[in-house]
Design a protein around this motif. Structure first.
Motif, PDB file in Angstrom:
ATOM      1  N   UNK A   1       1.399  -1.069   0.223  1.00  0.00           N
ATOM      2  CA  UNK A   1       0.001   0.059   0.315  1.00  0.00           C
ATOM      3  C   UNK A   1       0.900   1.308   0.373  1.00  0.00           C
ATOM      4  N   UNK A   2       0.525   1.690  -1.193  1.00  0.00           N
ATOM      5  CA  UNK A   2       1.085   3.507  -0.962  1.00  0.00           C
ATOM      6  C   UNK A   2       0.052   3.978  -0.585  1.00  0.00           C
ATOM      7  N   UNK A   3       0.637   4.610   0.647  1.00  0.00           N
ATOM      8  CA  UNK A   3      -0.774   5.172   0.906  1.00  0.00           C
ATOM      9  C   UNK A   3      -1.051   6.425   0.284  1.00  0.00           C
ATOM     10  N   UNK A   4      -2.351   7.385   0.611  1.00  0.00           N
ATOM     11  CA  UNK A   4      -2.374   8.802  -0.170  1.00  0.00           C
ATOM     12  C   UNK A   4      -4.010   9.297  -0.157  1.00  0.00           C
ATOM     13  N   UNK A   5      -4.158  10.401   0.276  1.00  0.00           N
ATOM     14  CA  UNK A   5      -5.433  10.439   0.670  1.00  0.00           C
ATOM     15  C   UNK A   5      -6.063  10.752  -1.171  1.00  0.00           C
ATOM     16  N   UNK A   6      -5.007  11.129  -2.168  1.00  0.00           N
ATOM     17  CA  UNK A   6      -6.166  11.223  -3.307  1.00  0.00           C
ATOM     18  C   UNK A   6      -5.803  10.270  -4.102  1.00  0.00           C
ATOM     19  N   UNK A   7      -4.653   9.627  -4.137  1.00  0.00           N
ATOM     20  CA  UNK A   7      -4.577   8.082  -4.818  1.00  0.00           C
ATOM     21  C   UNK A   7      -3.569   7.028  -3.419  1.00  0.00           C
ATOM     22  N   UNK A   8      -4.330   6.352  -3.323  1.00  0.00           N
ATOM     23  CA  UNK A   8      -3.240   5.083  -2.300  1.00  0.00           C
ATOM     24  C   UNK A   8      -3.473   4.863  -3.243  1.00  0.00           C
ATOM     25  N   UNK A   9      -2.199   3.478  -3.916  1.00  0.00           N
ATOM     26  CA  UNK A   9      -1.499   2.683  -4.163  1.00  0.00           C
ATOM     27  C   UNK A   9      -1.713   1.128  -3.691  1.00  0.00           C
ATOM     28  N   UNK A  10      -2.360   0.685  -4.546  1.00  0.00           N
ATOM     29  CA  UNK A  10      -2.363  -0.996  -3.981  1.00  0.00           C
ATOM     30  C   UNK A  10      -2.005  -1.867  -4.849  1.00  0.00           C
ATOM     31  N   UNK A  11      -1.390  -2.757  -4.797  1.00  0.00           N
ATOM     32  CA  UNK A  11      -0.571  -4.246  -5.376  1.00  0.00           C
ATOM     33  C   UNK A  11      -0.512  -5.050  -4.307  1.00  0.00           C
ATOM     34  N   UNK A  12      -0.824  -6.685  -5.073  1.00  0.00           N
ATOM     35  CA  UNK A  12      -0.273  -7.586  -4.347  1.00  0.00           C
ATOM     36  C   UNK A  12       0.241  -8.699  -5.690  1.00  0.00           C
ATOM     37  N   UNK A  13       1.166  -9.305  -4.663  1.00  0.00           N
ATOM     38  CA  UNK A  13       2.003 -10.316  -5.426  1.00  0.00           C
ATOM     39  C   UNK A  13       1.841 -11.570  -4.539  1.00  0.00           C
TER      40      UNK A  13
END
Lengths: 173, 173
Positions: free
Chosen positions: B6-18
Motif C-alpha cells: 500500500x502506497x498511502x495517499x488521500x487523493x491516490x492510494x496505490x494497492x498492489x498484490x503479489x
C-alpha cells in the motif's frame, strides 16, 4: 447537543463528552484517556484506539465529534503518532455518519480561554470552571478533549443560530 | 506468500498484490489505485479508503501488508494526508490480524532497484521487469505499491530463511 472531543495521541488519547448549547450550562458526561503501550506494535495501538472510541461512541451517542487538527510543524516523532491516532478517530466517527469537525489548538484556546495563546493551566482552569468541577481533569489530554468539545458546542452553536436566523429571514412573509 | 503493498495517499492510494517467495518468480495478482475526491470531507475520504482496502483484503486474502513509512520532512500539506491514509491502511490490516510492516521509500528502492536513491522511472522499470509486464503500471502510486510488496517478499523471505536456519540449528540432535 452532545459532543465528543478527542485529543488524539498514540500514548494518550484524551476523550471528553459534554452536553450543552450556546448560552446554557455545559454538562460533563464522560472524560477519560485511552492509553496504549509505547512498546506495542503500531497496528495493535491503532486497533485499541479504534475499539475504545467505538465503545464510547456506541455508549454515549454523541451528535458530533470535535478532533484536534494536527500540524506537522511540531516534533517530527510525535506528530506522526498524533496524525495516525487522529485519522483513526476521524474514521471511527465518519463510519458512523457523525459530523467531524477539526479545530486547531489556538481555535480551542481562543474559544474556552478567550486567548489563542493561552497555556495548559489556563485551559484546564477554564474547563474546570465551565463544567463546575472541583479540580482540573487530569491528565492534560483529558482536559484538552473537553476543551475541544466546548469549543465545538460554542462555535457550532453560533453557526446553528446564524443558520436559524437566516432561515427565519428567508421564511418572512 | 501473498503480500499487499500500500502506497498511502488521500487523493491516490496505490494497492498492489503479489504472490512470491525469495528466489522464485513473483506473480502479479492485482494492482490498482483507490482515489478520493480532493473536495470531499476528510472523514468521507478515509471511509472510502478503509472500505476499498477492506474489499481488497477480503477478496485476495494477503498474508501480510507492506505500507510505506511516512516521514514528516516532506511537504507539510501532503504528509498529513499520507499519514492519515497510512493509519487507515495499518488499522485495516491490524484489525484482521494481518502482520503489518512499514518500509521507508529508500528501503523499497534499495530492495527492488539495488539503490536507495533510485528514481521513479527506475523503480517502475524494475517492477515491470520483475513481474514480466509489458509496460510499467500507472500511475506511479500503483507501481510503488507493487514495489512495497516485492520489498516485503524479499526482505521477509530473508528473515524467514534466517529463522528457519536458526530453528534447524536449535533442533539439532
Amino acid at each position: 447537543m452532545r459532543v465528543l472531543g478527542v485529543d488524539p495521541g498514540l500514548t494518550r488519547c484524551g476523550v471528553g463528552l459534554i452536553d450543552g448549547a450556546p448560552g446554557s450550562a455545559l454538562n460533563l458526561i464522560h472524560v477519560g484517556v485511552i492509553r496504549t503501550p509505547a512498546d506495542a506494535e503500531l497496528g495493535a495501538r491503532l486497533v485499541t484506539i479504534d475499539r475504545e472510541l467505538a465503545k464510547i461512541i456506541d455508549e454515549f451517542e454523541p451528535d458530533a465529534v470535535a478532533i484536534e487538527r494536527v500540524f506537522s510543524q511540531h516534533n517530527v516523532r510525535t506528530v506522526m503518532g498524533t496524525a495516525q491516532a487522529g485519522a483513526v478517530a476521524i474514521l471511527a466517527a465518519a463510519r458512523r455518519d457523525l459530523p467531524v469537525v477539526l479545530y486547531t489548538p489556538s481555535e480551542v484556546k481562543a474559544a474556552v480561554a478567550g486567548n489563542g495563546r493561552a497555556d495548559k493551566d489556563q485551559v484546564g482552569a477554564m474547563v474546570t470552571r465551565l463544567l463546575r468541577l472541583s479540580e482540573a481533569p487530569k491528565p492534560a489530554d483529558a482536559a484538552d478533549a473537553l476543551a475541544l468539545a466546548i469549543c465545538h458546542i460554542w462555535r457550532g452553536g453560533g453557526k446553528a443560530r446564524l443558520a436559524a436566523a437566516v432561515q427565519r429571514m428567508g421564511s418572512k412573509p
